[in-house]
Scaffold this motif. Structure first.
Motif, short mmCIF file in Angstrom:
data_model
loop_
_atom_site.label_atom_id
_atom_site.label_comp_id
_atom_site.label_asym_id
_atom_site.label_seq_id
_atom_site.Cartn_x
_atom_site.Cartn_y
_atom_site.Cartn_z
N PHE A 95 0.92 -1.19 0.17
CA PHE A 95 -0.03 -0.08 0.16
C PHE A 95 0.87 1.15 0.19
O PHE A 95 1.05 2.00 0.97
CB PHE A 95 -0.95 -0.20 1.21
N ASN A 96 1.57 1.34 -1.10
CA ASN A 96 2.72 2.40 -1.02
C ASN A 96 2.32 3.32 -2.16
O ASN A 96 3.26 3.97 -2.62
CB ASN A 96 3.84 1.98 -1.23
N TRP A 97 1.39 3.23 -2.97
CA TRP A 97 1.05 4.01 -3.90
C TRP A 97 1.80 3.73 -5.45
O TRP A 97 1.77 4.31 -6.25
CB TRP A 97 1.37 5.70 -4.00
N THR A 98 2.68 2.90 -5.27
CA THR A 98 3.30 2.20 -6.49
C THR A 98 2.90 1.09 -6.88
O THR A 98 2.33 0.78 -7.97
CB THR A 98 5.05 1.91 -6.25
N ILE A 99 2.79 -0.20 -5.77
CA ILE A 99 2.29 -1.23 -6.05
C ILE A 99 0.81 -1.24 -6.08
O ILE A 99 0.29 -1.95 -7.08
CB ILE A 99 2.80 -2.55 -5.34
N TRP A 100 0.30 -0.36 -5.17
CA TRP A 100 -1.20 -0.23 -4.99
C TRP A 100 -1.50 1.05 -4.29
O TRP A 100 -0.67 1.43 -3.34
CB TRP A 100 -1.78 -1.49 -4.30
N PRO A 101 -2.56 1.54 -4.41
CA PRO A 101 -3.00 2.83 -3.45
C PRO A 101 -2.81 2.37 -2.09
O PRO A 101 -3.18 1.21 -1.63
CB PRO A 101 -4.48 3.02 -3.76
N ASP A 102 -2.52 3.65 -1.39
CA ASP A 102 -2.66 3.34 0.30
C ASP A 102 -3.90 3.63 0.97
O ASP A 102 -4.36 4.64 0.96
CB ASP A 102 -1.51 4.50 0.66
N TYR A 103 -4.77 2.47 0.95
CA TYR A 103 -5.88 2.41 1.36
C TYR A 103 -6.19 2.71 2.89
O TYR A 103 -7.23 2.85 3.35
CB TYR A 103 -6.53 1.13 0.96
N THR A 104 -4.80 2.78 3.61
CA THR A 104 -5.05 3.37 5.06
C THR A 104 -5.52 4.75 4.81
O THR A 104 -5.75 5.39 5.85
CB THR A 104 -3.81 3.44 5.89
N THR A 105 -5.62 5.48 3.81
CA THR A 105 -5.81 6.97 3.53
C THR A 105 -7.03 7.21 2.82
O THR A 105 -7.43 8.37 2.35
CB THR A 105 -4.58 7.64 3.04
N LEU A 106 -7.64 6.07 2.17
CA LEU A 106 -8.81 6.34 1.26
C LEU A 106 -10.15 5.63 1.91
O LEU A 106 -9.90 4.55 2.37
CB LEU A 106 -8.40 5.68 -0.07
N PRO A 107 -11.04 6.25 1.67
CA PRO A 107 -11.25 7.73 1.28
C PRO A 107 -10.98 8.40 2.48
O PRO A 107 -10.93 7.95 3.67
CB PRO A 107 -12.97 7.70 1.18
N GLU A 108 -10.84 9.73 2.36
CA GLU A 108 -9.96 10.49 3.23
C GLU A 108 -10.66 10.73 4.80
O GLU A 108 -10.20 10.34 5.50
CB GLU A 108 -10.09 11.82 2.60
N TYR A 109 -12.11 10.52 4.73
CA TYR A 109 -12.50 10.92 6.22
C TYR A 109 -13.06 9.47 6.89
O TYR A 109 -13.41 9.42 8.17
CB TYR A 109 -13.92 11.63 5.94
N ASN A 110 -13.03 8.44 6.34
CA ASN A 110 -13.44 7.09 6.67
C ASN A 110 -12.70 6.11 6.02
O ASN A 110 -13.11 5.10 5.07
CB ASN A 110 -14.89 6.81 6.79
N PRO A 111 -11.31 5.95 6.03
CA PRO A 111 -10.25 4.76 5.12
C PRO A 111 -11.05 3.32 5.40
O PRO A 111 -11.27 3.01 6.38
CB PRO A 111 -8.91 5.10 5.81
N ILE A 112 -10.87 2.69 4.30
CA ILE A 112 -11.43 1.47 4.16
C ILE A 112 -10.51 0.44 4.94
O ILE A 112 -10.93 -0.64 5.25
CB ILE A 112 -11.77 1.02 2.91
N LEU A 113 -9.36 0.80 5.04
CA LEU A 113 -8.29 -0.13 5.56
C LEU A 113 -7.53 0.49 7.02
O LEU A 113 -7.17 1.64 6.97
CB LEU A 113 -7.28 -0.38 4.35
N LYS A 114 -7.88 -0.50 8.06
CA LYS A 114 -7.44 0.03 9.15
C LYS A 114 -6.02 -1.29 9.58
O LYS A 114 -6.85 -2.38 9.64
CB LYS A 114 -8.07 0.01 10.42
N LEU A 115 -4.88 -0.76 9.67
CA LEU A 115 -3.79 -2.03 10.13
C LEU A 115 -3.73 -2.00 11.47
O LEU A 115 -3.48 -0.70 12.15
CB LEU A 115 -2.74 -1.74 9.40
N HIS A 116 -3.51 -3.11 12.16
CA HIS A 116 -3.39 -3.21 13.66
C HIS A 116 -2.29 -4.38 13.92
O HIS A 116 -2.37 -5.45 13.21
CB HIS A 116 -4.67 -3.70 14.32
N ALA A 117 -1.43 -4.05 14.93
CA ALA A 117 -0.56 -4.92 15.46
C ALA A 117 -1.03 -6.07 16.11
O ALA A 117 -1.87 -5.71 17.13
CB ALA A 117 0.73 -4.25 16.24
N LEU A 118 -0.67 -7.36 15.92
CA LEU A 118 -1.09 -8.47 16.80
C LEU A 118 0.33 -9.16 17.10
O LEU A 118 0.58 -9.65 16.07
CB LEU A 118 -1.99 -9.20 15.88
#
Ligand SMILES: [Zn+2]
Ligand SMILES: [Zn+2]
Length: 270
Positions: free
Chosen positions: A104-127
């Motif tokens: 999710f680095n804008w080169t291989i694929w869009p950074d979905y942790t920032t899209l859409p701006e007000y409610n991003p579709i992707l939330k990444l969490h450490a486990l």
């Protein structure tokens, strides 16, 4: 008051991919739990309908190898316009970092942790290993695994029934004391290679049938075992050897299309 018992389906586990490679009809690790939780996002994601993808709320990822993650960026792009809820993705911190840096680095694929701006579709969490993730219906505990890149397995429980997915792993002596204290109703374990390529198996962090015997010997109480991540072309040879070495076990290949329903018997309510 009703005196009969009733069977309750506690956990439904559907296998959309479990192969150690690709080829016609073969998909890589993708398990769907009770419609809402995805365990690894391999090429099996291709077999999910749009409706099934839209129901997924949580994804747990065992490790960053591409056969376990490739479906995630593609699924997010597919449901982007229609999703109602963000997707929470849980993985080891190293895996989260790898997803962010390399996918999710804008080169291989869009950074979905920032899209859409007000409610991003992707939330990444450490486990981390030993952490338990609580969802409304399950507890998912991260288990240690032995693989060349940071990897975990999962112990999934609804409080009564539980199954274990080892993740990709070679010999993993840290796992068995944990399973002996929480005996699973089903064990899904990686045996990718035949015994004649032990060195390749060791280097790549997967088990062979002989090593499976050694590993299961550390389990105090037998349980049903399903073998996953079989290398395409060697499925039959690996399974014949496993069944020859472990004739007394309920042991079979995990198969794409399998659906496990772990049941519990409970008294009827009043
Ligand atoms: Zn791997
Ligand atoms: Zn793999």
């Amino acid at each position: 008051m009703c005196s009969r018992n009733r069977i309750i389906i506690r956990v439904k586990l559907e296998i959309f991919g479990c192969s150690g490679g690709i080829g016609k009809g073969l998909k890589t690790t993708t398990f769907l739990l009770d419609d809402t939780l995805l365990i690894d996002a391999g090429t099996g994601v291709e077999l999910l309908t749009m409706e099934q993808m839209l129901k997924i709320r949580t994804v747990v990822i065992s490790h960053a190898h591409v056969d376990h993650i490739v479906g995630l960026p593609l699924m997010l792009a597919t449901i982007y316009d229609q999703h109602q809820h963000p997707i929470d993705v849980y993985a080891l911190p190293d895996v989260i970092q790898a997803l962010q840096a390399h996918i999710f680095n804008w080169t291989i694929w869009p950074d979905y942790t920032t899209l859409p701006e007000y409610n991003p579709i992707l939330k990444l969490h450490a486990l981390n290993v030993s952490d338990t993730l609580q969802t409304p219906a399950h507890h998912i505990t991260a288990l240690p695994a032995a693989h060349p890149t940071p990897t975990i397995g999962f112990l999934v429980s609804d409080g009564q029934r539980r199954f274990v997915f080892t993740g990709d792993t070679g010999c993993n002596d840290a796992l068995w004391p944990i399973l002996n204290s929480s005996p699973p109703d089903l064990l899904i374990i990686d045996v990718s290679f035949t015994d004649d390529v032990q060195e390749l198996a060791r280097l790549s962090g997967h088990l062979t049938p002989s090593q499976l015997v050694d590993q299961l010997g550390q389990l105090n109480q037998p349980c049903p075992v399903r073998i996953t991540h079989l290398k395409p072309g060697f499925e039959q040879a690996i399974m014949q050897r496993c069944q020859h070495l472990l004739p007394d076990w309920d042991l079979d290949a995990l198969r794409q299309g399998d659906c496990f329903r772990l049941q519990a018997i409970e008294p009827c309510p009043d």
